[in-house]
Motif scaffolding. Structure first.
Motif, mmCIF file in Angstrom:
data_model
loop_
_atom_site.group_PDB
_atom_site.id
_atom_site.type_symbol
_atom_site.label_atom_id
_atom_site.label_comp_id
_atom_site.label_asym_id
_atom_site.label_seq_id
_atom_site.Cartn_x
_atom_site.Cartn_y
_atom_site.Cartn_z
ATOM 1 N N CYS A 28 -48.011 -2.757 -4.455
ATOM 2 C CA CYS A 28 -46.759 -3.394 -4.056
ATOM 3 C C CYS A 28 -45.709 -3.160 -5.135
ATOM 4 C CB CYS A 28 -46.960 -4.885 -3.826
ATOM 5 S SG CYS A 28 -45.436 -5.671 -3.232
ATOM 6 N N GLN A 29 -44.568 -2.610 -4.682
ATOM 7 C CA GLN A 29 -43.508 -2.258 -5.628
ATOM 8 C C GLN A 29 -42.360 -3.265 -5.623
ATOM 9 O OE1 GLN A 29 -43.016 1.908 -4.205
ATOM 10 N NE2 GLN A 29 -43.765 2.513 -6.215
ATOM 11 N N THR A 39 -44.990 -3.325 -15.156
ATOM 12 C CA THR A 39 -44.713 -1.915 -14.891
ATOM 13 C C THR A 39 -44.203 -1.774 -13.453
ATOM 14 O OG1 THR A 39 -45.612 0.330 -15.027
ATOM 15 C CG2 THR A 39 -47.170 -1.412 -14.407
ATOM 16 N N GLY A 40 -44.438 -0.633 -12.805
ATOM 17 C CA GLY A 40 -43.756 -0.344 -11.556
ATOM 18 C C GLY A 40 -44.290 -1.000 -10.295
ATOM 19 N N HIS A 41 -45.501 -1.515 -10.330
ATOM 20 C CA HIS A 41 -46.080 -2.107 -9.118
ATOM 21 C C HIS A 41 -47.310 -2.929 -9.473
ATOM 22 C CE1 HIS A 41 -48.262 1.690 -9.808
ATOM 23 N NE2 HIS A 41 -49.296 1.041 -9.332
ATOM 24 N N GLY A 42 -47.716 -3.755 -8.515
ATOM 25 C CA GLY A 42 -49.002 -4.427 -8.598
ATOM 26 C C GLY A 42 -49.972 -3.744 -7.646
ATOM 27 N N SER A 43 -51.254 -3.849 -7.916
ATOM 28 C CA SER A 43 -52.283 -3.229 -7.085
ATOM 29 C C SER A 43 -53.286 -4.309 -6.712
ATOM 30 C CB SER A 43 -52.975 -2.107 -7.852
ATOM 31 O OG SER A 43 -52.027 -1.131 -8.231
ATOM 32 N N TYR A 44 -53.514 -4.461 -5.391
ATOM 33 C CA TYR A 44 -54.214 -5.656 -4.905
ATOM 34 C C TYR A 44 -55.292 -5.359 -3.874
ATOM 35 C CZ TYR A 44 -49.926 -7.626 -6.772
ATOM 36 O OH TYR A 44 -48.872 -7.938 -7.590
ATOM 37 N N ALA A 121 -37.731 5.194 -9.714
ATOM 38 C CA ALA A 121 -37.921 6.641 -9.609
ATOM 39 C C ALA A 121 -39.093 7.130 -10.458
ATOM 40 C CB ALA A 121 -36.644 7.361 -10.023
ATOM 41 N N TRP A 122 -39.406 6.378 -11.494
ATOM 42 C CA TRP A 122 -40.474 6.813 -12.403
ATOM 43 C C TRP A 122 -41.858 6.316 -11.984
ATOM 44 C CZ3 TRP A 122 -42.303 2.169 -13.918
ATOM 45 C CH2 TRP A 122 -41.383 1.114 -14.048
#
Ligand SMILES: [Zn+2]
Ligand SMILES: [Zn+2]
Length: 138
Positions: A28-29, A39-44, A121-122
């Protein structure tokens, strides 16, 4: 049935064990997930039933209100600060954990990217994953 999903925070004060298979796995960004992850997103990984979840140790809870007005509660370790899990007031059976909190993060296999509208973008993710600008309908 495969092995339980086990994991916890960075220092080990908060631990969980889940005897079920995840029903949803996403990066999820959204800005919330960016802020919480640093950082750029969470991971779930999201599991279907709280009855199959055991939590040991006391997480600190922090409530946020999501886009649709639903209250989302984040559980993090008061000692090390690591985010561990999320619960949702409107969907009280669901239990979501952060992918890197797993003892074996290799078991995470994301299906989709959510809130790609907020992506930086990164923050490059697997281009083969379906992207949703917000959350998928449901
Ligand atoms: Zn900890
Ligand atoms: Zn998010």
């Amino acid at each position: 049935m495969s092995d339980a999903y086990t994991g916890g925070c960075a220092c080990g004060a908060v631990r969980y064990e889940i005897s079920a298979e995840p029903i949803f796995m996403n990066h999820c960004q959204c800005r919330d997930c960016q802020k919480v992850s640093g950082t750029g997103h969470g991971s779930y990984l999201t599991f279907p039933s709280r009855a199959q979840v055991k939590v040991a140790g006391q997480a600190t809870h922090w409530d946020t209100v999501a886009d649709r007005g639903n209250v989302k509660t984040r559980g993090f370790c008061p000692a090390c600060g690591a985010p561990v899990y999320l619960t949702f007031a409107a969907m009280p059976d669901l239990f979501t954990v952060h992918a890197a909190s797993l003892d074996d993060p290799g078991r995470y296999a994301p299906h989709v990217v959510t809130y790609s509208v907020r992506a930086n973008a990164w923050d490059h993710l697997d281009t083969a994953l379906p992207k949703f600008e917000k959350m998928p309908a449901g």
